[in-house]
Design a protein around this motif. Structure first.
Motif, mmCIF file in Angstrom:
data_model
loop_
_atom_site.group_PDB
_atom_site.id
_atom_site.type_symbol
_atom_site.label_atom_id
_atom_site.label_comp_id
_atom_site.label_asym_id
_atom_site.label_seq_id
_atom_site.Cartn_x
_atom_site.Cartn_y
_atom_site.Cartn_z
ATOM 1 N N ALA A 2 1.475 3.268 20.234
ATOM 2 C CA ALA A 2 2.401 2.270 20.782
ATOM 3 C C ALA A 2 3.133 1.531 19.665
ATOM 4 O O ALA A 2 4.341 1.281 19.758
ATOM 5 C CB ALA A 2 1.634 1.281 21.662
ATOM 6 N N ARG A 3 2.397 1.193 18.612
ATOM 7 C CA ARG A 3 3.040 0.510 17.480
ATOM 8 C C ARG A 3 4.071 1.424 16.827
ATOM 9 O O ARG A 3 5.184 0.998 16.498
ATOM 10 C CB ARG A 3 1.991 0.073 16.470
ATOM 11 C CG ARG A 3 2.573 -0.684 15.281
ATOM 12 C CD ARG A 3 1.484 -1.219 14.369
ATOM 13 N NE ARG A 3 0.612 -0.174 13.865
ATOM 14 C CZ ARG A 3 -0.695 -0.106 14.132
ATOM 15 N NH1 ARG A 3 -1.277 -1.016 14.876
ATOM 16 N NH2 ARG A 3 -1.434 0.873 13.639
ATOM 17 N N LEU A 4 3.713 2.682 16.634
ATOM 18 C CA LEU A 4 4.632 3.645 16.018
ATOM 19 C C LEU A 4 5.906 3.791 16.838
ATOM 20 O O LEU A 4 7.015 3.808 16.278
ATOM 21 C CB LEU A 4 3.946 5.008 15.877
ATOM 22 C CG LEU A 4 4.834 6.151 15.382
ATOM 23 C CD1 LEU A 4 5.244 5.932 13.931
ATOM 24 C CD2 LEU A 4 4.122 7.493 15.542
ATOM 25 N N ALA A 5 5.760 3.886 18.156
ATOM 26 C CA ALA A 5 6.936 4.046 19.011
ATOM 27 C C ALA A 5 7.889 2.864 18.850
ATOM 28 O O ALA A 5 9.117 3.041 18.806
ATOM 29 C CB ALA A 5 6.503 4.182 20.475
ATOM 30 N N GLY A 6 7.340 1.654 18.728
ATOM 31 C CA GLY A 6 8.193 0.488 18.540
ATOM 32 C C GLY A 6 8.794 0.414 17.148
ATOM 33 O O GLY A 6 9.978 0.088 16.975
ATOM 34 N N THR A 7 8.000 0.759 16.133
ATOM 35 C CA THR A 7 8.469 0.635 14.754
ATOM 36 C C THR A 7 9.548 1.654 14.428
ATOM 37 O O THR A 7 10.470 1.359 13.658
ATOM 38 C CB THR A 7 7.292 0.767 13.773
ATOM 39 O OG1 THR A 7 6.248 -0.131 14.144
ATOM 40 C CG2 THR A 7 7.732 0.448 12.345
ATOM 41 N N THR A 8 9.453 2.857 14.983
ATOM 42 C CA THR A 8 10.504 3.843 14.720
ATOM 43 C C THR A 8 11.841 3.382 15.294
ATOM 44 O O THR A 8 12.892 3.617 14.683
ATOM 45 C CB THR A 8 10.144 5.222 15.298
ATOM 46 O OG1 THR A 8 9.805 5.099 16.678
ATOM 47 C CG2 THR A 8 9.005 5.871 14.532
ATOM 48 N N VAL A 9 11.806 2.707 16.429
ATOM 49 C CA VAL A 9 13.045 2.150 16.993
ATOM 50 C C VAL A 9 13.562 1.020 16.105
ATOM 51 O O VAL A 9 14.768 0.928 15.820
ATOM 52 C CB VAL A 9 12.813 1.657 18.432
ATOM 53 C CG1 VAL A 9 14.031 0.881 18.938
ATOM 54 C CG2 VAL A 9 12.525 2.846 19.347
ATOM 55 N N ASP A 10 12.657 0.160 15.625
ATOM 56 C CA ASP A 10 13.066 -0.921 14.717
ATOM 57 C C ASP A 10 13.676 -0.361 13.441
ATOM 58 O O ASP A 10 14.689 -0.877 12.939
ATOM 59 C CB ASP A 10 11.870 -1.803 14.370
ATOM 60 C CG ASP A 10 11.343 -2.603 15.551
ATOM 61 O OD1 ASP A 10 12.094 -2.761 16.543
ATOM 62 O OD2 ASP A 10 10.193 -3.067 15.488
ATOM 63 N N LEU A 11 13.057 0.687 12.906
ATOM 64 C CA LEU A 11 13.575 1.325 11.700
ATOM 65 C C LEU A 11 14.945 1.927 11.953
ATOM 66 O O LEU A 11 15.882 1.740 11.151
ATOM 67 C CB LEU A 11 12.598 2.413 11.223
ATOM 68 C CG LEU A 11 13.071 3.279 10.053
ATOM 69 C CD1 LEU A 11 13.323 2.446 8.806
ATOM 70 C CD2 LEU A 11 12.060 4.389 9.779
#
Length: 236
Positions: free
Chosen positions: A132-141
């Motif tokens: 879940a964190r990865l899914a959000g961070t890739t969008v932020d990146l």
């Protein structure tokens, strides 16, 4: 007195924000930016749909992200070490230069977070919270880097056109950016840039000759097939 032959019109690629006119042929910058945009979209899409337990798939994605982040780091490092200081030396707007460098600093921890979470999912130490964190961070990146690329293409490249010559730009490429890549790395990076591009755009790569274009196109087709396995369909 030396004269420089006029360069072709500035390259304008899908997703590109601007292409300021001036004495410098900025095709090399725009080709790299186009590849960064392509990859960011793919990583943001795949991160949200591959199951957390699919270690085999995460291993592929993690290796692919490592390649992307290595190229991005070299690109930003060259700008911070050489391009922005040269523009500052020539009297370019310090507010713009400081902002562009600060944006690099925002992107770095996002890259580190994505890298760590991909490694955890790939080695089996990650869990649903990691996913879940990865899914959000890739969008932020993706969003942070897309905004930075747009800023660089508009304000940053406008400063390049105002304060540098094509000779300056070619010297930076030879003395800074090219030296960050070993001879063994160049075919893979050329293919990464060329993937999905028509040959006329590949011919705008710096130093392009018949051999380099042929290698880039061949490696680009290989890269497309590899990415279809890694990203295609997003779910198996």
């Amino acid at each position: 007195m030396t004269t420089t032959a006029p360069h072709p019109p500035q390259l304008l690629l899908e997703g590109q924000y601007a292409a300021p006119e001036g004495p410098v042929d900025l095709a090399a910058m725009y080709l790299m930016h186009r590849a960064f945009r392509r990859d960011l979209t793919l990583f943001a899409q795949v991160a949200g749909v591959v199951p957390a337990a699919d270690r085999e798939r995460w291993q592929l994605v993690a290796r692919r992200f490592e390649f992307f982040s290595t190229v991005l780091h070299k690109h930003h490092s060259g700008e911070d070490r050489a391009l922005w200081p040269l523009l500052a030396e020539r009297g370019a707007d310090a507010t713009v230069l400081d902002a562009l460098e600060a944006e690099h600093a925002v992107i770095d921890p996002l890259l580190a977070s994505v890298t760590a979470d991909l490694r955890a999912l790939a080695d089996g130490s990650g869990n649903e919270a990691t996913h879940a964190r990865l899914a959000g961070t890739t969008v932020d990146l993706r969003d942070a880097l897309l905004a930075h690329l747009a800023h660089e293409e508009s304000d940053g490249m406008t400063l390049v056109q105002r304060h540098l010559t094509d000779e300056d730009w070619l010297r930076l490429d030879e003395e800074v950016f090219k030296k960050d890549y070993s001879p063994r790395e160049i075919p893979a990076v050329a293919g990464w840039v060329a993937s999905g591009l028509p040959v006329e755009d590949v011919r705008r790569m710096p130093g392009a000759n018949a051999l380099l274009v042929a290698v880039a196109m061949f490696m680009g087709r290989r890269a497309q097939r590899r990415d279809a396995r890694i990203f295609g369909g997003a779910q198996r």
